[in-house]
Design a protein around this motif. Sequence first.
Motif, PDB file in Angstrom:
ATOM      1  N   LEU A   1      -0.674  -4.078  -5.611  1.00 39.03           N
ATOM      2  CA  LEU A   1      -0.370  -2.707  -5.204  1.00 39.03           C
ATOM      3  C   LEU A   1      -1.670  -1.918  -5.090  1.00 39.03           C
ATOM      4  CD1 LEU A   1       1.563  -0.384  -4.559  1.00 39.03           C
ATOM      5  CD2 LEU A   1       1.770   0.022  -7.035  1.00 39.03           C
ATOM      6  N   ILE A   2      -1.923  -1.422  -3.877  1.00 37.24           N
ATOM      7  CA  ILE A   2      -3.085  -0.604  -3.570  1.00 37.24           C
ATOM      8  C   ILE A   2      -2.595   0.827  -3.345  1.00 37.24           C
ATOM      9  CG2 ILE A   2      -5.035  -0.269  -1.992  1.00 37.24           C
ATOM     10  CD1 ILE A   2      -5.028  -3.036  -3.360  1.00 37.24           C
ATOM     11  N   VAL A   3      -3.256   1.801  -3.980  1.00 32.70           N
ATOM     12  CA  VAL A   3      -2.810   3.190  -3.887  1.00 32.70           C
ATOM     13  C   VAL A   3      -3.927   4.077  -3.348  1.00 32.70           C
ATOM     14  CG1 VAL A   3      -1.887   5.171  -5.152  1.00 32.70           C
ATOM     15  CG2 VAL A   3      -1.241   2.840  -5.840  1.00 32.70           C
ATOM     16  N   GLY A   4      -3.613   4.792  -2.271  1.00 39.13           N
ATOM     17  CA  GLY A   4      -4.524   5.791  -1.726  1.00 39.13           C
ATOM     18  C   GLY A   4      -4.190   7.145  -2.321  1.00 39.13           C
ATOM     19  N   VAL A   5      -5.154   7.727  -3.022  1.00 34.69           N
ATOM     20  CA  VAL A   5      -4.982   9.045  -3.627  1.00 34.69           C
ATOM     21  C   VAL A   5      -5.646  10.064  -2.701  1.00 34.69           C
ATOM     22  CG1 VAL A   5      -5.524  10.504  -5.617  1.00 34.69           C
ATOM     23  CG2 VAL A   5      -4.899   8.096  -5.963  1.00 34.69           C
ATOM     24  N   SER A   6      -4.876  11.053  -2.267  1.00 28.99           N
ATOM     25  CA  SER A   6      -5.373  12.057  -1.332  1.00 28.99           C
ATOM     26  C   SER A   6      -6.539  12.843  -1.933  1.00 28.99           C
ATOM     27  CB  SER A   6      -4.271  13.040  -0.963  1.00 28.99           C
ATOM     28  OG  SER A   6      -3.189  12.368  -0.361  1.00 28.99           O
ATOM     29  N   SER A   7      -7.585  13.033  -1.141  1.00 26.93           N
ATOM     30  CA  SER A   7      -8.751  13.799  -1.596  1.00 26.93           C
ATOM     31  C   SER A   7      -8.384  15.267  -1.788  1.00 26.93           C
ATOM     32  CB  SER A   7      -9.889  13.685  -0.586  1.00 26.93           C
ATOM     33  OG  SER A   7      -9.567  14.398   0.592  1.00 26.93           O
ATOM     34  N   ASP A   8      -9.205  15.967  -2.533  1.00 29.38           N
ATOM     35  CA  ASP A   8      -8.996  17.404  -2.717  1.00 29.38           C
ATOM     36  C   ASP A   8      -8.989  18.117  -1.365  1.00 29.38           C
ATOM     37  OD1 ASP A   8      -8.939  16.985  -5.455  1.00 29.38           O
ATOM     38  OD2 ASP A   8     -10.992  17.678  -5.788  1.00 29.38           O
ATOM     39  N   ALA A   9      -9.950  17.773  -0.507  1.00 27.98           N
ATOM     40  CA  ALA A   9     -10.051  18.417   0.806  1.00 27.98           C
ATOM     41  C   ALA A   9      -8.804  18.157   1.652  1.00 27.98           C
ATOM     42  CB  ALA A   9     -11.302  17.930   1.539  1.00 27.98           C
ATOM     43  N   LEU A  10      -8.288  16.939   1.608  1.00 27.52           N
ATOM     44  CA  LEU A  10      -7.085  16.612   2.370  1.00 27.52           C
ATOM     45  C   LEU A  10      -5.898  17.423   1.856  1.00 27.52           C
ATOM     46  CD1 LEU A  10      -5.603  14.991   4.505  1.00 27.52           C
ATOM     47  CD2 LEU A  10      -5.443  13.101   2.872  1.00 27.52           C
ATOM     48  N   ASN A  11      -5.799  17.599   0.552  1.00 23.26           N
ATOM     49  CA  ASN A  11      -4.702  18.391  -0.010  1.00 23.26           C
ATOM     50  C   ASN A  11      -4.793  19.847   0.388  1.00 23.26           C
ATOM     51  OD1 ASN A  11      -2.777  16.897  -1.869  1.00 23.26           O
ATOM     52  ND2 ASN A  11      -4.752  15.972  -2.259  1.00 23.26           N
TER      53      ASN A  11
ATOM     54  N   ILE B   1       0.852  -1.192   0.000  1.00 29.14           N
ATOM     55  CA  ILE B   1       0.000   0.000   0.000  1.00 29.14           C
ATOM     56  C   ILE B   1       0.882   1.234   0.000  1.00 29.14           C
ATOM     57  CG2 ILE B   1      -0.235   0.172   2.513  1.00 29.14           C
ATOM     58  CD1 ILE B   1      -3.226   0.911   2.014  1.00 29.14           C
ATOM     59  N   THR B   2       0.448   2.253  -0.709  1.00 28.11           N
ATOM     60  CA  THR B   2       1.130   3.540  -0.684  1.00 28.11           C
ATOM     61  C   THR B   2       0.092   4.635  -0.827  1.00 28.11           C
ATOM     62  OG1 THR B   2       3.027   4.806  -1.521  1.00 28.11           O
ATOM     63  CG2 THR B   2       1.642   3.705  -3.176  1.00 28.11           C
ATOM     64  N   PHE B   3       0.514   5.857  -0.553  1.00 27.63           N
ATOM     65  CA  PHE B   3      -0.381   7.004  -0.564  1.00 27.63           C
ATOM     66  C   PHE B   3       0.295   8.168  -1.255  1.00 27.63           C
ATOM     67  CE2 PHE B   3      -1.241   4.468   3.166  1.00 27.63           C
ATOM     68  CZ  PHE B   3      -2.621   4.435   3.249  1.00 27.63           C
ATOM     69  N   GLY B   4      -0.499   9.037  -1.851  1.00 24.69           N
ATOM     70  CA  GLY B   4       0.056  10.246  -2.438  1.00 24.69           C
ATOM     71  C   GLY B   4      -1.010  11.117  -3.050  1.00 24.69           C
ATOM     72  N   THR B   5      -0.599  12.318  -3.403  1.00 25.29           N
ATOM     73  CA  THR B   5      -1.484  13.240  -4.092  1.00 25.29           C
ATOM     74  C   THR B   5      -1.518  12.919  -5.576  1.00 25.29           C
ATOM     75  OG1 THR B   5      -1.005  14.953  -2.473  1.00 25.29           O
ATOM     76  CG2 THR B   5      -1.927  15.681  -4.573  1.00 25.29           C
TER      77      THR B   5
ATOM     78  N   TYR C   1      -5.286  18.915 -10.643  1.00 23.24           N
ATOM     79  CA  TYR C   1      -6.273  17.975 -11.160  1.00 23.24           C
ATOM     80  C   TYR C   1      -7.183  17.519 -10.019  1.00 23.24           C
ATOM     81  CZ  TYR C   1      -3.338  17.856 -15.281  1.00 23.24           C
ATOM     82  OH  TYR C   1      -2.620  18.219 -16.393  1.00 23.24           O
ATOM     83  N   SER C   2      -8.448  17.294 -10.322  1.00 14.01           N
ATOM     84  CA  SER C   2      -9.406  16.868  -9.305  1.00 14.01           C
ATOM     85  C   SER C   2      -9.073  15.464  -8.806  1.00 14.01           C
ATOM     86  CB  SER C   2     -10.825  16.875  -9.882  1.00 14.01           C
ATOM     87  OG  SER C   2     -10.983  15.801 -10.797  1.00 14.01           O
ATOM     88  N   GLN C   3      -9.645  15.120  -7.658  1.00 14.27           N
ATOM     89  CA  GLN C   3      -9.392  13.787  -7.091  1.00 14.27           C
ATOM     90  C   GLN C   3      -9.852  12.689  -8.040  1.00 14.27           C
ATOM     91  OE1 GLN C   3     -11.489  14.526  -3.423  1.00 14.27           O
ATOM     92  NE2 GLN C   3     -13.316  13.447  -4.122  1.00 14.27           N
ATOM     93  N   SER C   4     -10.950  12.870  -8.738  1.00 16.63           N
ATOM     94  CA  SER C   4     -11.416  11.820  -9.661  1.00 16.63           C
ATOM     95  C   SER C   4     -10.474  11.688 -10.850  1.00 16.63           C
ATOM     96  CB  SER C   4     -12.851  12.073 -10.121  1.00 16.63           C
ATOM     97  OG  SER C   4     -12.946  13.270 -10.845  1.00 16.63           O
ATOM     98  N   GLU C   5      -9.947  12.806 -11.348  1.00 15.89           N
ATOM     99  CA  GLU C   5      -8.985  12.738 -12.453  1.00 15.89           C
ATOM    100  C   GLU C   5      -7.692  12.072 -12.000  1.00 15.89           C
ATOM    101  OE1 GLU C   5     -10.172  16.687 -15.040  1.00 15.89           O
ATOM    102  OE2 GLU C   5      -9.003  16.974 -13.201  1.00 15.89           O
TER     103      GLU C   5
END
Length: 130
Positions: free
Chosen positions: A31-41, A5-9, A51-55
């Motif tokens: 590999l599981i990836v956490g993409v930071s939400s717009d609000a979290l950023n 697992i990893t995380f990032g914007t 770019y938006s969270q969905s993009e």
Amino acid sequence: MKTIITFGTFDVFHIGHLRILQRAEKLGERLIVGVSSDALNIQKKGRAPVYSQSERMDIVASLKCVDSVFLEESLEQKAGYIRQFQADTLVMGDDWAGRFDSFSYLCEVVYFPRTPAVSTTSIIEVIKTY
């Protein structure tokens, strides 16, 4: 099956993002990836991503090295995400070195060196000058 697992914007996706994801994939079978939400950023960086969270989620999900993507909505939920996805290894860039060692009771924690001279912030600054 070993899960990573990893995380990032992953904003303004660049070669450094691709390399860390490719290296992470090699540590396991999934590999599981956490993409930071717009609000979290906005909370973390004081600005919305380009770019938006969905993009950003679509971009990361389209990579062949990535098996699954989810929206990371809170930094405080990292342990919960590790448990939810039954991750064996957490991978982060070495700019976070030591910050996630507290999760070593849940999984292995690995920090990869960042790609030299590549950062989203510096790319955005260069673009702004044009």
